[in-house]
Design a protein around this motif. Structure first.
Motif, PDB file in Angstrom:
ATOM      1  N   ILE A  33       0.856  -1.177   0.000  1.00 21.71           N
ATOM      2  CA  ILE A  33       0.000   0.000   0.000  1.00 21.71           C
ATOM      3  C   ILE A  33       0.899   1.236   0.000  1.00 21.71           C
ATOM      4  N   THR A  34       0.308   2.388  -0.235  1.00 23.31           N
ATOM      5  CA  THR A  34       1.074   3.631  -0.224  1.00 23.31           C
ATOM      6  C   THR A  34       0.438   4.611   0.764  1.00 23.31           C
ATOM      7  N   VAL A  53       2.177   6.190   9.894  1.00 29.85           N
ATOM      8  CA  VAL A  53       3.021   5.148   9.297  1.00 29.85           C
ATOM      9  C   VAL A  53       4.270   4.932  10.140  1.00 29.85           C
ATOM     10  N   THR A  54       4.858   6.017  10.630  1.00 34.30           N
ATOM     11  CA  THR A  54       6.037   5.899  11.492  1.00 34.30           C
ATOM     12  C   THR A  54       5.703   5.082  12.733  1.00 34.30           C
ATOM     13  N   VAL A  64       8.379  -0.169   5.903  1.00 33.50           N
ATOM     14  CA  VAL A  64       8.529   0.942   4.963  1.00 33.50           C
ATOM     15  C   VAL A  64       9.576   0.529   3.937  1.00 33.50           C
ATOM     16  N   LYS A  65       9.165   0.488   2.686  1.00 36.84           N
ATOM     17  CA  LYS A  65      10.017   0.002   1.608  1.00 36.84           C
ATOM     18  C   LYS A  65      10.504   1.164   0.739  1.00 36.84           C
ATOM     19  N   PRO A  66      11.540   0.931  -0.074  1.00 40.55           N
ATOM     20  CA  PRO A  66      11.993   1.970  -1.001  1.00 40.55           C
ATOM     21  C   PRO A  66      10.894   2.336  -2.003  1.00 40.55           C
ATOM     22  N   GLU A  71       4.490  -2.131   3.178  1.00 43.99           N
ATOM     23  CA  GLU A  71       4.108  -3.538   3.079  1.00 43.99           C
ATOM     24  C   GLU A  71       3.615  -4.016   4.434  1.00 43.99           C
ATOM     25  N   VAL A  72       2.462  -4.652   4.429  1.00 43.29           N
ATOM     26  CA  VAL A  72       1.921  -5.220   5.665  1.00 43.29           C
ATOM     27  C   VAL A  72       2.839  -6.355   6.118  1.00 43.29           C
ATOM     28  N   VAL A  73       3.153  -6.373   7.399  1.00 45.08           N
ATOM     29  CA  VAL A  73       4.110  -7.346   7.921  1.00 45.08           C
ATOM     30  C   VAL A  73       3.599  -8.772   7.741  1.00 45.08           C
ATOM     31  N   ARG A  74       4.524  -9.700   7.545  1.00 50.56           N
ATOM     32  CA  ARG A  74       4.217 -11.125   7.546  1.00 50.56           C
ATOM     33  C   ARG A  74       4.711 -11.705   8.865  1.00 50.56           C
ATOM     34  N   VAL A  75       4.060 -12.757   9.326  1.00 47.10           N
ATOM     35  CA  VAL A  75       4.512 -13.455  10.531  1.00 47.10           C
ATOM     36  C   VAL A  75       4.783 -14.902  10.154  1.00 47.10           C
TER      37      VAL A  75
END
Length: 211
Positions: A33-34, A53-54, A64-66, A71-75
């Motif tokens: 997402i943005t 977001v922070t 937070v990606k370039p 990106e929603v975290v994965r577990v």
């Protein structure tokens, strides 16, 4: 409220809103997402979204990606095992402190209310609301330990614990068994049986890893 207070309140609402969307499955693990999409979805400007977001990144809910995307975290299964191993030790310590001191009637009542709330959510659904109610029971226990630093650690860890429940507790039978375990823990506390209470607590947490 002052403008600064208004902004903080809005950021809090955004953090909570995104968190609930992740728990409910509206935002999926690994989904991109943005900030612009979040601003549009919540009907706000980019400034509070950036602050939210922070916070969400600090909580471990978003990466937070370039190139300005999130990106929603994965577990992973390994994350699940490591989080629950830590949780078992911390919560067992909290429970020991509660029982060494001896809970008051009001404290037992607070735990009982959390147990009932979780059972009600089990009947009503959806499952992610059961997990939120489950957190209330465990965080109430942490608070009753009387150790503020321990309580703070468990509150911070709970964000990841909720993700573990949502992403890995997929069986209705597992969820029902987990909810039933709360009442067993509570009864052991009422009976003053620390060994049984801690055993039930550890079994309860380990069941999440096995899910």
């Amino acid at each position: 409220m002052t403008p600064a207070t208004d902004r903080r309140s809005l950021v809090d609402e955004l953090v909570q809103g995104v968190h609930l969307r992740i728990l409910s499955g509206e935002l999926q693990p690994g989904q991109r997402i943005t900030e612009g999409q979040l601003a549009e979805q919540f009907g706000v400007s980019r400034t509070p979204v950036r602050e939210a977001v922070t916070r969400l990144a600090e909580l471990g809910l978003l990466h937070v990606k370039p190139r300005s995307y999130l990106e929603v975290v994965r577990v992973s299964q390994r994350d699940l095992a490591e989080i629950n191993a830590l949780r078992a030790e911390l919560e067992s310590f909290a429970l020991r402190l509660v029982m060494e001191r001896g809970p008051t009637d009001n404290e037992v009542r607070a735990l009982a209310e959390a147990v009932v709330r979780c059972e009600e959510q089990l009947e009503q659904g959806p499952s992610w609301r059961v997990f939120v109610a489950d957190s209330v029971f465990h965080l109430t226990l942490a608070q009753l330990s009387g150790n503020a630093h321990l309580g703070d650690m468990l509150r911070r860890l709970d964000v990841k614990v909720q993700l573990c429940r949502v992403f890995h507790c997929v069986s209705d039978e597992k969820i029902a068994a987990s909810v039933a375990c709360h009442r067993q823990i509570l009864q052991a506390i009422v009976d003053g049986d620390r060994e049984r209470a801690q055993q039930r607590l550890r079994e309860h947490i380990e069941a999440t890893s096995e899910a």
